[in-house]
Design an enzyme around this catalytic site. Structure first.
Site, PDB file in Angstrom:
ATOM      1  N   CYS B 110       2.248  -8.049  -2.704  1.00 23.88           N
ATOM      2  CA  CYS B 110       3.092  -7.017  -2.090  1.00 23.88           C
ATOM      3  C   CYS B 110       2.245  -5.849  -1.623  1.00 23.88           C
ATOM      4  CB  CYS B 110       4.156  -6.550  -3.059  1.00 23.88           C
ATOM      5  SG  CYS B 110       5.137  -7.901  -3.679  1.00 23.88           S
ATOM      6  N   VAL B 111       1.346  -6.099  -0.707  1.00 24.86           N
ATOM      7  CA  VAL B 111       0.457  -5.028  -0.235  1.00 24.86           C
ATOM      8  C   VAL B 111       0.583  -4.870   1.273  1.00 24.86           C
ATOM      9  CG1 VAL B 111      -1.175  -5.154  -2.101  1.00 24.86           C
ATOM     10  CG2 VAL B 111      -1.465  -6.656  -0.158  1.00 24.86           C
TER      11      VAL B 111
END
Ligand code: SF4
Ligand code: SF4
Lengths: 539, 111
Positions: B110-111
């Site tokens: 989740c970047v």
């Protein structure tokens, strides 16, 4: 990596369907609209079949011998196992109520992104193989053979669905196209058709405990660094307990919260909150991920990754589990965890040690969402809050697909925001709560090579933000999901550049009046507070 | 998959031009990778790349941007410890561009 066309150009969306019939319109694999395939090493690590070098742009996908049979058997098995799949294949009346509800349809104009037609991609093969009419009448009954082109079409469109379930809210029969997509992705996995951006985080999580692949000492280092930052802003030296046996509460959150901008500011908010109330908690380097990219892969992977949560809670001997701001993490917890890896009888029904509230809603999972926990603290007047410290921001709230449509968590985040923020404006009614629009990058589609499609899929959400930005000067889009924090930032840069994304607990962290802290002159991002600027003006 | 020709050798790259195998890395390859990004490697560029490699050796991942800015500030002077400085060196973003030149893999999740 492909270049994304400028926003003005992308906003010109043509909703005119192509002249050719849908079955006769093959997919064109244009860069920016599909994701890279799973690396062989990663596919092997997860124990998935047909690991190989291949690309969706290649003519030859190197499918295994007898791949149609593999899919047929897989389909048959799932129709027997999941009643919902069988029902969803049978009952659609093609009323079209769902057609214009999907953000990918709205952002691309591609008819195959209408939920009804997306499901039809699978349904047409179902009819051919599993219904009498389809077997006899073929095309006249809307049935077709599973060919390589059909398989490519599946890959293309089932990875243009973020399993957001907005369509299901409008379907009179409650058909959930997200579940159809999940099944289609499972079938594709059987023949080695997959994307790396989902599988690599899943493999990382299996190996190291988190999607990013942070090893225990790295996880520690990241947290220590964030504690330094907290000290910089507040003057308080706080330590985060890790792997502490016998703590009352285990706290789990997406690993991006300890690593990636702007999730790290949300993390600082959590830590300040726990310090503020003196919570006896621990984090863990074993289950160092709240999210679960297994949900986007298949049931087995989801179950395996999720199992770490209860296993670690048991090992550490905590009483219950508190979970951070994440979307799909809560879909897994709320809808699958207790039956999949429970019952967690060794845990207690969660009770807030500060207010004494018993979270009956978490009786079976033993996991409480942090917005439920914080809202309860505020309601019992247990937090000292100064909302003026968020006066430099005008805020709106994005309901994440999963926390809203999978668990109905609408009021708690709003109640918190009302107490920590003075300037708040809702987006239009048809774009929030259960009708919320997806960020456009969920279900593991938040990768760079897919940027054009992300910006298209996120267009309806961005459009609603733009509306409140222009009308009320909104400059902060708050949310309670780690994928959102990362993807909405990118989406805003593209469509509404004056708006940032933030977690709700970042705003809590700004507002919390901590005992013994220095006077705050900046927010957690180390940007000056409105009052401080005001004073400067006065001088 | 593509490849990079350096000193008569062919080095394997991934779809986005990152090294497929970090073990292939050396300074000549870094310079060649920098060229693909239109970056001229000065001492200041090397400071960042060397730090990234040291961090990776210990932590097996590229550092988060806050750790990078703080460390660069501590090591090479406060005026260098901010994202603005890093973006001047690596206009396409220090996380991706500098990591590529340092031979590090892309971050995931989740970047
Ligand atoms: S689940 Fe969401 S992305 Fe998928 S078809 Fe429905 S509206 Fe579209
Ligand atoms: S709303 Fe439901 S029944 Fe109507 S077309 Fe869509 S999926 Fe079919």
């Amino acid at each position: 990596m492909s270049k994304v066309p400028p926003a003005a150009e992308l906003a010109k969306i043509d909703h005119q369907p192509p002249e050719t019939p849908w079955m006769g319109t093959p997919v064109e694999f244009r860069p920016g609209t599909w994701c890279y395939s799973g690396k062989p090493k990663v596919v092997e690590e997860l124990g998935l079949p047909n690991a190989r070098e291949w690309s969706p742009a290649d003519e030859d996908w190197k499918l295994p011998d007898g791949w149609q049979k593999i899919i047929y058997e897989g389909f048959k098995e799932r129709l027997g196992k999941y009643r919902s799949l069988k029902i969803f294949m049978d009952i659609c009346v093609r009323c079209g109520a769902c057609a214009d509800k999907c953000h990918f349809f709205l952002g691309t104009g591609d008819p195959k992104n209408m939920p009804v037609l997306r499901a039809e991609l699978l349904r047409s093969v179902y009819r051919k193989d599993f219904t009498t009419a389809g077997k006899i009448l073929g095309g006249f009954a809307g049935a077709r053979e599973l060919t390589v082109d059909v398989l490519k079409e599946w890959f293309y469109y089932f990875y243009q669905c973020t399993e957001c379930r907005r369509c299901s809210v409008f379907c009179p029969y409650g058909i959930d196209t997200a579940e159809v997509t999940m099944m289609a992705r499972e079938l594709l996995h059987l023949v080695g058709v997959n994307i790396n951006w989902i599988l690599e985080p899943a493999a990382n999580c299996s190996r190291t405990g988190n999607h990013l692949g942070l090893q225990p000492h790295t996880f520690r280092d990241c947290i220590d660094s964030l504690c330094e930052d907290i000290e910089e802003v507040t003057g308080l030296h706080i330590e985060v307990p890790l792997n502490k046996k016998g703590a009352e509460v285990l706290f789990l959150t997406p690993s991006a919260d300890v690593f990636a901008d702007p999730g790290i500011y949300t993390f600082m908010g959590y830590i300040l909150l726990f310090e503020h109330i003196g919570l006896d908690y621990t984090m863990t380097t074993y289950a160092s991920e709240g999210g679960n990219f297994g949900l986007f892969t298949n049931q087995e992977t989801m179950k395996k990754l999720n199992a770490k949560m209860y296993a670690e809670a048991k090992r550490l001997g905590v009483k219950w589990i508190l979970g951070g701001e994440c979307g799909h993490m809560w879909r897994v917890i709320h809808q699958y965890m207790d039956t999949m890896n429970g019952p967690a009888d060794f845990l207690e029904v969660p009770v807030s040690p500060i207010t004494g509230t018993k979270f009956e809603n978490a009786k079976s999972t033993k996991m409480v969402h942090i917005t439920e926990f914080t809202a309860d603290l505020i309601q019992h007047n247990k937090l000292k809050l100064d909302p003026h410290r968020n006066n430099h921001r005008t805020v709106t709230f994005h309901d994440s697909c999963n926390t809203s449509r999978a668990m109905g968590l609408f009021e708690e985040p709003r109640y918190i925001l009302k107490n920590v923020v003075n300037n708040f404006h809702e987006m239009p009614e048809t774009t929030i709560r259960e009708q919320t629009f997806c960020c456009g990058s969920g279900t593991g589609l938040n990768t760079d090579e897919y940027m054009e499609m992300r910006m298209r899929g996120g267009f309806p959400r961005a459009n609603a933000v733009k509306h409140v930005h222009e009308k009320h000067g909104v400059d902060l889009l708050s949310c309670i999901c780690a994928i959102d924090r990362a993807t909405l930032s990118t989406l805003m840069q593209y469509w509404v550049p004056m708006v940032d994304a933030a977690g709700v607990h970042e705003l809590v962290g700004n507002a919390l009046v901590m005992e013994g802290e220095n006077e705050r002159t900046t927010d957690l991002r180390e940007e000056p507070l409105a009052d401080v600027e005001g004073e400067d003006d006065a001088v | 998959m593509s490849a990079l020709e350096v000193g008569g050798k062919s080095i394997e790259l991934d779809e986005d031009g990152f090294l497929a195998d970090i073990a292939d890395w050396n300074e000549d390859i870094a310079v060649a990778l920098a060229k693909t990004e239109n970056v001229d490697m000065t001492d200041a560029h090397w400071e960042v790349v060397n730090f990234l490699r040291e961090y990776y050796a210990e932590y097996k991942i590229a550092p988060m941007i806050r750790i990078l800015t703080k460390a660069i500030g501590k090591k090479f002077g406060k005026e260098k410890g901010n994202t603005k400085y890093l973006y001047e060196l690596y206009p396409a973003g220090p996380a991706k561009q500098a990591c590529k030149i340092a031979g590090l893999p892309k971050p995931t999740g989740c970047v």
